[in-house]
Write a protein that holds these residues in place. Structure first.
Motif, short mmCIF file in Angstrom:
data_model
loop_
_atom_site.label_atom_id
_atom_site.label_comp_id
_atom_site.label_asym_id
_atom_site.label_seq_id
_atom_site.Cartn_x
_atom_site.Cartn_y
_atom_site.Cartn_z
N MET A 1 0.85 -1.20 0.00
CA MET A 1 0.00 0.00 0.00
C MET A 1 0.88 1.24 0.00
N GLN A 2 0.67 2.10 -1.01
CA GLN A 2 1.41 3.37 -1.04
C GLN A 2 0.85 4.30 0.02
N PRO A 3 1.67 5.10 0.71
CA PRO A 3 3.12 5.22 0.50
C PRO A 3 3.90 4.14 1.24
N VAL A 4 4.94 3.63 0.56
CA VAL A 4 5.85 2.65 1.16
C VAL A 4 7.13 3.37 1.57
N PRO A 5 7.94 2.76 2.43
CA PRO A 5 9.16 3.44 2.86
C PRO A 5 10.11 3.73 1.69
N THR A 6 10.87 4.79 1.82
CA THR A 6 11.77 5.22 0.75
C THR A 6 13.05 4.37 0.73
N PRO A 7 13.76 4.37 -0.40
CA PRO A 7 15.06 3.68 -0.46
C PRO A 7 16.01 4.15 0.64
N ALA A 8 16.06 5.44 0.89
CA ALA A 8 16.97 5.96 1.91
C ALA A 8 16.61 5.43 3.30
N ARG A 9 15.31 5.31 3.56
CA ARG A 9 14.86 4.81 4.86
C ARG A 9 15.23 3.33 5.02
N LEU A 10 15.09 2.57 3.95
CA LEU A 10 15.43 1.15 4.02
C LEU A 10 16.94 0.96 4.16
N LEU A 11 17.71 1.79 3.49
CA LEU A 11 19.17 1.74 3.66
C LEU A 11 19.53 2.01 5.12
N ALA A 12 18.86 3.01 5.71
CA ALA A 12 19.11 3.35 7.11
C ALA A 12 18.68 2.22 8.05
N LEU A 13 17.58 1.54 7.71
CA LEU A 13 17.16 0.39 8.50
C LEU A 13 18.27 -0.66 8.52
N GLY A 14 18.87 -0.89 7.36
CA GLY A 14 19.96 -1.86 7.28
C GLY A 14 21.13 -1.47 8.17
N SER A 15 21.48 -0.20 8.13
CA SER A 15 22.58 0.29 8.95
C SER A 15 22.27 0.09 10.44
N ALA A 16 21.02 0.37 10.81
CA ALA A 16 20.60 0.18 12.21
C ALA A 16 20.60 -1.31 12.58
N LEU A 17 20.25 -2.16 11.62
CA LEU A 17 20.28 -3.60 11.87
C LEU A 17 21.71 -4.07 12.16
N ARG A 18 22.66 -3.54 11.39
CA ARG A 18 24.06 -3.92 11.62
C ARG A 18 24.48 -3.56 13.05
N SER A 19 24.14 -2.33 13.47
CA SER A 19 24.47 -1.91 14.83
C SER A 19 23.81 -2.82 15.85
N SER A 20 22.58 -3.20 15.58
CA SER A 20 21.84 -4.02 16.55
C SER A 20 22.46 -5.40 16.68
N VAL A 21 23.00 -5.94 15.60
CA VAL A 21 23.66 -7.25 15.65
C VAL A 21 24.94 -7.15 16.47
N VAL A 22 25.70 -6.11 16.23
CA VAL A 22 26.95 -5.92 16.98
C VAL A 22 26.65 -5.75 18.47
N ASP A 23 25.50 -5.13 18.77
CA ASP A 23 25.12 -4.85 20.16
C ASP A 23 24.64 -6.08 20.93
N THR A 24 24.33 -7.18 20.22
CA THR A 24 23.77 -8.33 20.94
C THR A 24 24.80 -8.92 21.89
N ALA A 25 24.32 -9.46 22.99
CA ALA A 25 25.20 -9.95 24.05
C ALA A 25 25.86 -11.28 23.68
N ASP A 26 25.18 -12.07 22.85
CA ASP A 26 25.73 -13.38 22.54
C ASP A 26 26.66 -13.34 21.32
N ASP A 27 27.20 -14.50 20.95
CA ASP A 27 28.12 -14.56 19.82
C ASP A 27 27.37 -14.93 18.54
N SER A 28 26.29 -14.24 18.28
CA SER A 28 25.49 -14.57 17.11
C SER A 28 26.28 -14.28 15.82
N ARG A 29 26.11 -15.18 14.87
CA ARG A 29 26.72 -15.03 13.54
C ARG A 29 25.56 -14.88 12.56
N VAL A 30 25.43 -13.69 12.01
CA VAL A 30 24.16 -13.32 11.37
C VAL A 30 24.29 -13.13 9.86
#
Lengths: 133, 281
Positions: free
Chosen positions: B154-183
């Protein structure tokens, strides 16, 4: 375009393209909720047993009910139905998504299948914001 | 502290799943066979890098969410995600296991970084993930999943820039996890296709190849293209490719393309790319 049957119009407007936005979501809310409900086996059974009763329960308009009875997929989608919702009506009746697609193309499924693949070879930089080459 | 091993982008279609299952009435079987053969090196790669967790950025197709409430971003927060019934019954595969501690940690980090996702306790997964998952990993899946659903219906959908930023935030969130997750970060959607109007069935293999050639090292060139322009040349549902930017945004600058493959079996351009972080060896 390789295929003369594919519209060269890149404007993303009806009848070549039906976009779905929050506006259609509001205007055709009951139609879409009815259609989505058919993923539920009980609602599918109710619809197959008595189409009118199932549609009335969702307060569909007379026009919407008539289009469903006539399997007018294009009319339903032009009227604000989301294609992913409307195909659930088709699935309930044993009709494939591709047949809904062929209806929008104004041809039979066999005719449409014979024309596959349908292909554009334009890249984004080949067109302007109006979709013109 | 977790580590991002790499990323994968892949197309999804209901027919892919039915063709993989050998269901009757599927056309163009030979081309589907070529697609499944083309996925074999990716299956091998995933087996070798052996992720403990897979974060999948995908879209639901009105099979779990309906229009009463439609989240732009939603995150699965349970220890099990059943397969959704899309209207033709479930396929013969188990549900996907989640990891609540991992999900909660990622969610906390995402919200702290500006992504306020809807938390889903009973998320059911449709062909957005199930159409390709059995082709790439044998079940029972030896990995925990974290699905992130993005509104693409359903329009409006998130923008390319927003999705790129989501990815960047995901990377930080993986690094922040307490365990030794390999993602492994997966994005799924596209490639070229359109399922409404007289342009139903439109594909654009040339565009798909262009997109695959740019996403690893020249993704900034892709991000600058308005999604409407991509939808004009490659079909409206090619708009799902915006989710691939979340996958790329979760990766560093030190990556290499391991493999890519493309074919158009029928009405959807099917492509896959595997990208590996070079600093994780």
């Amino acid at each position: 375009m390789d295929n003369e049957n594919i519209p060269t119009d890149q404007l993303l407007e009806p009848p070549n393209t039906f976009m779905f936005s929050v506006r259609e979501c509001v205007s055709a809310f009951q139609l879409n909720q009815f259609s989505i409900g058919l993923k539920n086996p009980q609602e599918r059974a109710l619809f197959l047993a008595d189409e009118r009763a199932a549609m009335t329960a969702y307060r569909l308009s007379d026009v919407q009910m008539e289009m469903i009875e006539q399997r007018d997929w294009t009319g339903l989608i032009a009227g604000g139905g989301h294609v992913l919702a409307i195909v659930k009506i088709a699935y309930s009746l044993g009709i494939l998504h591709h047949e809904v697609g062929a209806h929008m193309c104004g041809m039979s499924y066999q005719e449409m299948k014979a024309q596959l693949p349908c292909e554009s070879d334009l890249l984004p930089q080949d067109i302007d914001s109006r979709g013109q080459q | 502290m977790g580590v991002v091993l790499g990323g994968m982008g892949i197309a999804h279609t209901p027919t892919m799943g039915h063709a993989y299952d050998g269901r009757e009435g599927i056309d163009f079987k030979d081309r589907w066979k070529q697609w499944f053969k083309g996925l074999a090196p990716v299956k091998q790669w995933i087996s070798e890098i052996a992720p403990t967790h897979i974060i999948v950025v995908y879209n639901d197709h009105l099979n779990y969410f309906d229009f009463s409430t439609y989240p732009t971003f939603a995150i699965g927060m349970s220890d099990h995600f059943p397969q959704a019934d899309e209207g033709w019954g479930k396929r013969a595969y188990p549900g996907m296991d989640g990891d609540v501690d991992f999900s909660a940690s990622v969610a906390e980090s995402l919200v702290a970084n500006g992504f306020d996702l809807t938390f889903c306790q009973e998320l059911e997964i449709d062909h957005g993930i199930y159409s390709w998952l059995p082709c790439l990993i044998d079940h029972p899946w030896p990995v925990k999943f974290l699905p992130i659903a993005v509104n693409m219906v359903m329009q409006p959908v998130p923008t390319p820039a927003r999705l790129l930023a989501l990815g960047s935030a995901l990377r930080s969130s993986v690094v922040d996890t307490a365990d030794d997750s390999r993602v492994l970060i997966v994005a799924t959607g596209g490639m070229s296709h359109q399922i409404t109007g007289r342009r139903f069935g439109l594909t654009n293999p040339k565009f798909d190849q262009f997109f695959l050639s740019k996403i690893t090292h020249e993704w900034d060139e892709l991000i600058s293209i308005p999604m409407s322009r991509i939808m004009q040349v490659a079909g409206t549902e090619a708009g799902e490719l915006a989710m691939w930017y979340a996958m790329r945004g979760a990766l560093s600058g030190s990556v290499r393309e391991v493999y890519s493959f493309h074919i158009r079996p029928e009405i959807t351009g099917c492509g896959v790319i595997a990208i590996e972080e070079s600093n994780d060896k």
